[in-house]
Design a protein around this motif. Structure first.
Motif, PDB file in Angstrom:
ATOM      1  N   THR A 235       0.850  -1.191   0.000  1.00 26.94           N
ATOM      2  CA  THR A 235       0.000   0.000   0.000  1.00 26.94           C
ATOM      3  C   THR A 235       0.883   1.238   0.000  1.00 26.94           C
ATOM      4  O   THR A 235       2.007   1.223   0.490  1.00 26.94           O
ATOM      5  CB  THR A 235      -0.946   0.014   1.212  1.00 26.94           C
ATOM      6  OG1 THR A 235      -0.168  -0.023   2.404  1.00 26.94           O
ATOM      7  CG2 THR A 235      -1.896  -1.167   1.189  1.00 26.94           C
TER       8      THR A 235
ATOM      9  N   ASN B 101     -12.344   4.118  -8.551  1.00 27.12           N
ATOM     10  CA  ASN B 101     -11.404   3.217  -7.901  1.00 27.12           C
ATOM     11  C   ASN B 101     -11.356   1.936  -8.727  1.00 27.12           C
ATOM     12  O   ASN B 101     -12.295   1.635  -9.469  1.00 27.12           O
ATOM     13  CB  ASN B 101     -11.861   2.890  -6.469  1.00 27.12           C
ATOM     14  CG  ASN B 101     -11.958   4.127  -5.611  1.00 27.12           C
ATOM     15  OD1 ASN B 101     -10.998   4.879  -5.473  1.00 27.12           O
ATOM     16  ND2 ASN B 101     -13.127   4.358  -5.045  1.00 27.12           N
TER      17      ASN B 101
ATOM     18  N   ALA C  31     -16.395   1.606  -8.018  1.00 28.21           N
ATOM     19  CA  ALA C  31     -15.216   0.803  -8.351  1.00 28.21           C
ATOM     20  C   ALA C  31     -15.476  -0.078  -9.559  1.00 28.21           C
ATOM     21  O   ALA C  31     -16.554  -0.650  -9.706  1.00 28.21           O
ATOM     22  CB  ALA C  31     -14.822  -0.073  -7.164  1.00 28.21           C
TER      23      ALA C  31
ATOM     24  N   VAL D  58      -6.513  -2.859  -4.390  1.00 29.94           N
ATOM     25  CA  VAL D  58      -7.433  -1.748  -4.564  1.00 29.94           C
ATOM     26  C   VAL D  58      -6.572  -0.544  -4.914  1.00 29.94           C
ATOM     27  O   VAL D  58      -5.577  -0.258  -4.235  1.00 29.94           O
ATOM     28  CB  VAL D  58      -8.255  -1.469  -3.289  1.00 29.94           C
ATOM     29  CG1 VAL D  58      -9.080  -0.189  -3.449  1.00 29.94           C
ATOM     30  CG2 VAL D  58      -9.169  -2.653  -2.970  1.00 29.94           C
TER      31      VAL D  58
ATOM     32  N   ASN E 212      -6.789   3.546  -5.780  1.00 30.99           N
ATOM     33  CA  ASN E 212      -7.692   4.692  -5.693  1.00 30.99           C
ATOM     34  C   ASN E 212      -7.675   5.513  -6.980  1.00 30.99           C
ATOM     35  O   ASN E 212      -6.932   5.207  -7.919  1.00 30.99           O
ATOM     36  CB  ASN E 212      -7.392   5.547  -4.451  1.00 30.99           C
ATOM     37  CG  ASN E 212      -6.047   6.250  -4.510  1.00 30.99           C
ATOM     38  OD1 ASN E 212      -5.411   6.385  -5.557  1.00 30.99           O
ATOM     39  ND2 ASN E 212      -5.597   6.721  -3.354  1.00 30.99           N
ATOM     40  N   LYS E 213      -8.487   6.545  -7.010  1.00 33.72           N
ATOM     41  CA  LYS E 213      -8.642   7.372  -8.212  1.00 33.72           C
ATOM     42  C   LYS E 213      -7.341   8.064  -8.610  1.00 33.72           C
ATOM     43  O   LYS E 213      -7.176   8.451  -9.757  1.00 33.72           O
ATOM     44  CB  LYS E 213      -9.721   8.428  -7.989  1.00 33.72           C
ATOM     45  CG  LYS E 213     -11.109   7.871  -7.802  1.00 33.72           C
ATOM     46  CD  LYS E 213     -12.071   8.996  -7.502  1.00 33.72           C
ATOM     47  CE  LYS E 213     -13.394   8.473  -7.032  1.00 33.72           C
ATOM     48  NZ  LYS E 213     -14.300   9.568  -6.653  1.00 33.72           N
ATOM     49  N   GLU E 214      -6.426   8.203  -7.651  1.00 35.22           N
ATOM     50  CA  GLU E 214      -5.148   8.856  -7.929  1.00 35.22           C
ATOM     51  C   GLU E 214      -4.091   7.862  -8.414  1.00 35.22           C
ATOM     52  O   GLU E 214      -2.959   8.247  -8.689  1.00 35.22           O
ATOM     53  CB  GLU E 214      -4.643   9.584  -6.671  1.00 35.22           C
ATOM     54  CG  GLU E 214      -5.476  10.808  -6.298  1.00 35.22           C
ATOM     55  CD  GLU E 214      -6.819  10.444  -5.674  1.00 35.22           C
ATOM     56  OE1 GLU E 214      -6.894   9.486  -4.874  1.00 35.22           O
ATOM     57  OE2 GLU E 214      -7.818  11.111  -6.008  1.00 35.22           O
TER      58      GLU E 214
ATOM     59  N   THR F 295      -4.140   1.180  -2.296  1.00 38.52           N
ATOM     60  CA  THR F 295      -4.622   1.394  -0.932  1.00 38.52           C
ATOM     61  C   THR F 295      -4.898   0.089  -0.201  1.00 38.52           C
ATOM     62  O   THR F 295      -5.166   0.093   0.996  1.00 38.52           O
ATOM     63  CB  THR F 295      -5.890   2.268  -0.930  1.00 38.52           C
ATOM     64  OG1 THR F 295      -6.909   1.602  -1.686  1.00 38.52           O
ATOM     65  CG2 THR F 295      -5.606   3.645  -1.532  1.00 38.52           C
TER      66      THR F 295
ATOM     67  N   LEU G  79     -12.309   0.203  -0.184  1.00 36.51           N
ATOM     68  CA  LEU G  79     -12.991   1.071  -1.144  1.00 36.51           C
ATOM     69  C   LEU G  79     -13.796   2.164  -0.447  1.00 36.51           C
ATOM     70  O   LEU G  79     -13.995   3.244  -0.998  1.00 36.51           O
ATOM     71  CB  LEU G  79     -13.915   0.259  -2.042  1.00 36.51           C
ATOM     72  CG  LEU G  79     -13.217  -0.627  -3.059  1.00 36.51           C
ATOM     73  CD1 LEU G  79     -14.185  -1.635  -3.676  1.00 36.51           C
ATOM     74  CD2 LEU G  79     -12.543   0.210  -4.150  1.00 36.51           C
TER      75      LEU G  79
END
Length: 157
Positions: A5, A35, A68, A126, A128-130, A134, A155
């Protein structure tokens, strides 16, 4: 050991096969909007992989509600994956890592599984949008299932 992560997710473009033909799927295309959950699995047409992907397909609405997109990734050809998806009513896109580049980038390849070299470990990420990882989970035992409650909690975070 799988990527951890806080790491920037390695970008990729992989092939998926559907009724319209082969399509390219690029991870970073979702950055900024959704996501992403990546589910690496060893082989199409095996019991545990079928259970995993059918479970996710059956609960896809939960992932959609968490904004997601979910992708299954294996080293199988996109043609085998399409047959596997149709035979088992798997509705999430399956991506072919036939050349093993993405599994290697995420550090989730078995050196040997039942005499097969370079098979994807059952793993979950997972992103993330960036584009940051995560949540990361990977198992040395191909019979272990991802911890779906942990994936959904990541999420929501």
């Amino acid at each position: 050991m799988a990527l951890s992560t806080g790491t920037k997710a390695p970008d990729f473009t992989l092939k998926s096969k559907n009724d319209d033909g082969l399509v390219d799927v690029t991870l970073s295309a979702k950055f900024g909007d959704q996501n992403t959950v990546l589910l690496f699995f060893p082989f199409a047409f095996t019991g545990v992989c079928q259970e995993e992907l059918c479970t996710v397909s059956g609960g896809f609405g939960e992932y959609d509600a968490l904004n997601a997109v979910v992708y299954g990734i294996s080293i199988d050809s996109p043609f085998a994956q399409e047959g596997f998806a149709k035979a088992n009513n798997i509705t999430i896109p399956l991506l072919s890592d036939f050349n093993k580049d993405v599994s290697a980038a995420y550090d989730v390849l078995y050196s040997d599984l039942l005499g097969f070299k370079g098979v994807s470990k059952r793993s979950a990420f997972v992103i993330n949008k960036e584009g940051e990882i995560t949540y990361a989970w990977s198992s040395e035992d191909p019979h272990d299932m991802p911890l779906f409650d942990e994936i959904k909690a990541a999420l929501k975070a």
